[in-house]
Design an enzyme around this catalytic site. Structure first.
Site, PDB file in Angstrom:
ATOM      1  N   GLU A  32      50.952  37.863  49.316  1.00  0.00           N
ATOM      2  CA  GLU A  32      50.201  36.966  48.170  1.00  0.00           C
ATOM      3  C   GLU A  32      48.905  37.956  47.761  1.00  0.00           C
ATOM      4  O   GLU A  32      48.574  38.450  49.093  1.00  0.00           O
ATOM      5  CB  GLU A  32      50.370  35.778  49.178  1.00  0.00           C
ATOM      6  CG  GLU A  32      49.701  34.717  48.103  1.00  0.00           C
ATOM      7  CD  GLU A  32      49.670  34.958  46.707  1.00  0.00           C
ATOM      8  OE1 GLU A  32      51.022  34.329  46.405  1.00  0.00           O
ATOM      9  OE2 GLU A  32      48.756  35.646  45.412  1.00  0.00           O
ATOM     10  N   ALA A  47      53.612  19.403  38.028  1.00  0.00           N
ATOM     11  CA  ALA A  47      54.259  18.512  39.051  1.00  0.00           C
ATOM     12  C   ALA A  47      54.932  17.740  39.587  1.00  0.00           C
ATOM     13  O   ALA A  47      54.596  16.622  39.635  1.00  0.00           O
ATOM     14  CB  ALA A  47      52.193  17.665  40.223  1.00  0.00           C
ATOM     15  N   HIS A  50      61.945  17.477  37.123  1.00  0.00           N
ATOM     16  CA  HIS A  50      62.468  17.216  36.279  1.00  0.00           C
ATOM     17  C   HIS A  50      64.067  16.592  36.547  1.00  0.00           C
ATOM     18  O   HIS A  50      64.343  16.878  37.617  1.00  0.00           O
ATOM     19  CB  HIS A  50      62.477  17.767  34.906  1.00  0.00           C
ATOM     20  CG  HIS A  50      61.016  18.055  34.807  1.00  0.00           C
ATOM     21  ND1 HIS A  50      60.506  17.598  33.305  1.00  0.00           N
ATOM     22  CD2 HIS A  50      60.315  19.492  35.086  1.00  0.00           C
ATOM     23  CE1 HIS A  50      59.249  18.176  33.154  1.00  0.00           C
ATOM     24  NE2 HIS A  50      59.080  19.159  33.952  1.00  0.00           N
ATOM     25  N   LYS A 252      57.931  20.838  26.800  1.00  0.00           N
ATOM     26  CA  LYS A 252      58.233  18.911  26.523  1.00  0.00           C
ATOM     27  C   LYS A 252      57.078  18.410  26.263  1.00  0.00           C
ATOM     28  O   LYS A 252      56.719  17.489  26.533  1.00  0.00           O
ATOM     29  CB  LYS A 252      58.294  18.806  28.257  1.00  0.00           C
ATOM     30  CG  LYS A 252      59.586  19.784  28.000  1.00  0.00           C
ATOM     31  CD  LYS A 252      60.534  19.306  29.836  1.00  0.00           C
ATOM     32  CE  LYS A 252      60.283  20.034  30.894  1.00  0.00           C
ATOM     33  NZ  LYS A 252      60.778  21.255  30.620  1.00  0.00           N
ATOM     34  N   CYS A 405      35.247  10.034  49.431  1.00  0.00           N
ATOM     35  CA  CYS A 405      35.945   9.429  48.326  1.00  0.00           C
ATOM     36  C   CYS A 405      37.298   9.517  48.177  1.00  0.00           C
ATOM     37  O   CYS A 405      38.095   8.290  48.039  1.00  0.00           O
ATOM     38  CB  CYS A 405      35.645  10.388  47.124  1.00  0.00           C
ATOM     39  SG  CYS A 405      34.198  10.542  45.997  1.00  0.00           S
ATOM     40  N   CYS A 440      33.635  12.035  43.546  1.00  0.00           N
ATOM     41  CA  CYS A 440      32.556  13.411  43.823  1.00  0.00           C
ATOM     42  C   CYS A 440      32.872  14.657  43.564  1.00  0.00           C
ATOM     43  O   CYS A 440      31.986  15.507  43.462  1.00  0.00           O
ATOM     44  CB  CYS A 440      31.841  12.926  44.743  1.00  0.00           C
ATOM     45  SG  CYS A 440      31.986  13.662  45.986  1.00  0.00           S
TER      46      CYS A 440
END
Lengths: 479, 417
Positions: A32, A47, A50, A252, A405, A440
């Site tokens: 990578e 994400a 389908h 789409k 949060c 935040c």
């Protein structure tokens, strides 16, 4: 060491292929260019899983989408990856679009998509109470869903590591040599070199360039840019399924959905930006048009509730299909290119397919007693009070909240830092734990995450980066 | 399950003052829960002076101001737990909290005082176009890095927004050797205190450009610069006024948001303008026994006012627990004609004392009058040399006046030019 297989690119495709390979008696390395896995298209897309009615029958997109979507629930469950089969609706807002629904339905049948239904206005409003009143009907597909794409990549790469795969990060492939006698590839980055018998090219938007390193110039990839907006979790009521509009030439269209984490996401725009400049910037006119389009689906969407916006690049091939298989230049070099939507949905099936290809070439058997999963990450805020009590009794660090949060504990962050592919930067912690992903956006917890990263990796605060490279957060001590 | 008369959520200036007052009013069983490692809240990182001028008549630093209350908490033997995060406040005033020594705490309270403070508006909420590189952070985050951790976030700085924290950080970064190239403000006026503009910008020759904003963020890994542009009266960038400023740091001081997640989840009514709870003069919310004070109720410019407001909440909570709270006969308050909001939103005619109404205006006014009306009848008019959104104003409703009002009445405050 000479690896049996080198996989170039640790996005969701490279990671899932690596995982599948790691269950066999072979040696492999996952390469990578960034400081972490899941850093390209995988970390910035819709994400969506389908159902599989979009691609034309007979295409690889259609085949792998339907197969992948079938595998997805089981794989996510096994790997402890957030996934929700919430279904999708393609909405007809105008009379003439109702025909499109039928076309999509028929195509779905040809592709082998189960559990589809064309629904009327009332059923649609029942499913989606906040849908635009003018909506006439929809194609409802129950197998569609939402998944956390970077978690899926991280989880499968972690599983690969647990089964012996080596991960090489910050490894920008610059040159690939092939020795005809030994039949060995040398994959070079600066003065570093990795040797392997087979190479699998999962380099995403750069898969064309990586193929050309062995003289295979057959792959053209265009960067198709998509910009998104993410809304606060308190807007989660606006969408229950994945809400699509009727598709166009460029994809789409703008979707609205609740992410697997409960935020509302809308996007993507779709603009081809050539194949050189990795431009991940967002633009106000583009985002304005995204919102405008999103409001056709859900008029209540309000930019006041946006917590962040971002852009991603899809690897678009002018062939309009995935390119998967041996290179014409060298049969030991496997291209897995042009993986744009529905690439995420297809990933589990592509993983199995490419694994089968390699296993056949190497003639190897399945490993006995390989690891099926990975350590299940603790998600403190999803636990019941009883479970929380128990957990803190066992390990006090789960009693210290770092991200307010998203209610992420110190224990979870330490787990991420010491996971099979350790988080070494702030965004790496964020993708693994959600610390800093809330409303935040890391304002409070960012500096605490930096402290934990520095402490655990034995570094100074100003060594810590946002996402590797030169993305340092601090520039030295005060006077 | 633990039992306390009053649980205070937050140990910053608001929570501490409320706890101290409640104790003075005769409630013994009080527990303060603070999520940070120490009491004091955000004051701990505000090492500049200017705190306490109104309340103590002295110029204190943030930690000094906080320390005055930490000492009282200690002297009065008020219980507190730090490093403790409250997860939930229920409809029957039960509080769930978590820390690493007690684990999960379940506390039944007779009254709850919400004092969670506020957070800064982040970049994402602004939708500023451009890349997502390192080097963009809120002014408060930078303040923590510099003042608490001792690290510099950057060397060449642009600050977007002229809120007080941004102004303070312009000076702080300059003192630490950074070059602050520009403070730009979207609005045609600064939202910061005049004294901060003078002492933090003017004294250091740092330019403040009004009606100007950052329209693009540049840089792949670390910030390389920003494009700024002038904006028109609709806050839209004006073509042709764009200019690039090279910098490695962009600090954001673009507003504070009361942290009312617990309040919202408890089902307590919020005021859409303040983003805080709807309260009466004792700072009681719409849930009986739950009070709110400080920046979680509405964003204050001076901690001195936070202290005074929190005393009201502490006293209100104590009376609620002791059963001495007066019977409720409410009138409502409403900001109109240039007044954005009023706190409290309701006043009990049986309050038994003068009631101060705090309010903010929507823009800068010079030589305008503040007008107070009761059911449409003018009852007060006061000429003001200057009114600005950055400076909170107040008017007092005298107890004797309240006695003349009828339940269900409406008090309106407006600005007339």
């Amino acid at each position: 060491m000479i690896y049996d297989v080198a996989v170039i690119g640790a996005g969701v495709i490279g990671s899932m292929i690596s995982m599948e390979l790691s269950h066999y008696n072979l040696s492999s390395v996952l390469i990578e260019r960034f400081n972490d896995v899941a850093m390209g298209t995988t970390k910035a897309n819709s994400a969506i899983v389908h159902a599989g009615f979009d691609a034309m029958p007979g295409t690889l997109k259609a085949k792998f989408n339907v197969e992948g979507t079938k595998l997805m629930p089981g794989i996510c469950k096994t790997l402890h990856v957030p996934f929700k089969q919430c279904g999708s609706v393609v909405v007809a807002f105008y009379e003439e679009q109702l025909k499109t629904l039928q076309t999509l339905y028929d195509r779905g049948i040809k592709n082998g998509v189960p559990d589809m239904e064309i629904i009327g206005r009332d059923k649609l409003r029942e499913l989606e109470p906040h849908i635009n009143e003018i909506a006439k009907g929809a194609l409802y597909a129950k197998t569609a869903g939402v998944v956390c794409p970077y978690q899926l990549a991280i989880a499968s790469a972690e599983n690969a590591v647990l089964n012996g795969t080596k991960v090489e990060l910050n490894y920008q492939v610059e040159k690939i040599d092939y020795d005809e006698n030994s039949k060995i590839f040398s994959i070079c980055s600066g003065d570093r070199k990795i040797e392997a018998k087979y190479v699998i090219n999962c380099a995403g938007i750069h898969s064309g360039k990586v193929a050309s390193l062995i003289g295979d110039n057959s792959i053209e990839i265009i960067f198709r840019k998509g910009e998104y907006m993410l809304l606060d979790k308190n807007q989660g009521h606006l969408a229950n399924t994945v809400i699509f509009q009727c598709p166009s030439e460029m994809g789409k269209g703008i979707l609205v959905t609740k992410t697997v984490d409960g935020n509302v996401i809308t996007g993507p725009s779709s603009i081809d930006i050539g194949s050189v400049d990795e431009d991940l910037s967002t633009n106000s006119d583009v985002l304005d048009s995204v919102v405008e389009a999103a409001r056709l689906s859900v008029p209540e969407i309000n930019t006041r509730n946006v917590i962040t916006s971002f852009a991603g690049l899809r690897a678009h091939s002018p062939t309009n299909d995935f390119i998967i298989g041996e290179s014409d230049v060298n049969p030991s070099f496997i291209n897995v290119a042009g993986i744009e939507s529905p690439g995420l949905s297809a990933a589990p099936a592509i993983g199995v397919y490419v694994k089968d290809l390699i296993v056949k070439k190497l003639g190897v058997s399945m490993k006995e007693g390989y690891e099926l999963s990975r350590k299940a990450p603790v998600r403190f805020n999803e636990l019941t009070n009883e479970q929380k009590k128990e957990l803190i009794e066992k390990d006090k660090r789960y009693g210290r909240i770092i991200c307010r949060c998203e209610t992420v504990t110190e224990g979870e962050i330490l787990d991420a830092i010491h996971s099979p592919i350790p988080a070494t930067d702030v965004d790496g912690v964020k993708r693994r734990t959600r610390a800093g992903m809330g409303r935040c956006q890391g304002g409070f917890c960012g500096s605490k995450v930096v402290e934990l990263l520095a402490r655990e990796h034995g570094l100074k605060l100003d060594d810590i980066t946002k996402f590797g490279g030169n993305s340092k957060l601090l520039v030295g001590k005060t006077k | 399950m633990l039992n306390y008369d009053i649980v205070v959520v937050g140990g910053g200036p608001a929570g501490m003052a409320a706890a101290v007052k409640a104790k003075e009013c005769g409630v013994d069983s009080i527990l303060v829960l603070e999520r940070a490692e120490t009491l004091g809240g955000i004051l701990e990182q505000c090492i500049h002076t200017g705190f306490g001028l109104h309340y103590f008549g002295e110029e204190l630093s943030g930690p000094e101001y906080a320390d005055r209350f930490i000492q009282q908490i200690t002297e009065k033997n008020i219980e507190y737990k730090t490093d403790t995060m409250v997860l939930e406040v229920t409809a029957d005033n039960k509080v769930y909290a978590v820390n690493s020594t007690d684990g999960l705490l379940e506390i039944q309270a007779k009254a709850v005082i919400l004092a969670m403070g506020c957070r800064e508006r982040p970049r994402g909420a602004l939708n500023t176009p451009g890349t997502r590189c390192a080097g963009v952070m809120t002014a408060g985050t930078a303040q923590k890095y510099v003042n608490i951790d001792g690290y510099m976030p950057g060397k060449k700085v642009v600050i977007l927004g002229s809120g007080d924290i941004g102004l303070i950080m312009a000076r702080r970064m300059t003192l630490e050797g950074a070059e602050v190239k520009l403070v730009c403000e979207l609005m045609p006026y600064s939202s910061g205190l005049t004294r901060n503009i003078v002492q933090c910008l003017d004294d250091y020759g740092i330019p403040l450009e009004l009606s100007c904003t950052v329209i693009r963020i540049h840089g792949n890994e670390r910030l390389e610069g920003v494009t700024v542009a002038k904006v028109d009266e609709n806050r839209r960038p004006i073509k042709g006024t764009e200019r690039f400023i090279e910098c490695d740091t962009l600090l954001l001081s673009v507003g504070l948001i009361p942290e009312n997640e617990l309040t919202r989840e408890a089902g307590i009514e919020l005021d859409p303008v303040t983003s805080g709870a709807v309260v009466d003069e004792s700072r009681q919310t719409t849930q009986p026994g739950v009070f709110a004070c400080g920046n979680v109720l509405h964003v204050h410019d001076l901690v001195d006012y936070v202290t005074l407001e929190s005393y009201s909440a502490g006293e209100g909570a104590a009376k609620y627990v002791l059963g001495t709270a007066p019977e409720k006969r409410y009138i409502t308050t409403k900001g109109v004609g240039g007044v954005r909001y009023i706190v409290p939103q309701k006043v009990n005619l049986n309050a038994g004392e003068d009631v101060k109404l705090y309010f903010r205006v929507g823009r800068v006014y010079k030589g305008a009058s503040v007008v107070v009306k009761y059911n449409g009848y003018e009852i007060m008019r006061r000429k003001k040399p200057r009114l600005a959104p950055g400076e909170m104003e107040n008017v007092i409703l005298k107890e004797s006046e309240l006695a003349k009002f009828a339940e269900g009445g409406l008090v309106e405050i407006s600005v007339e030019e």
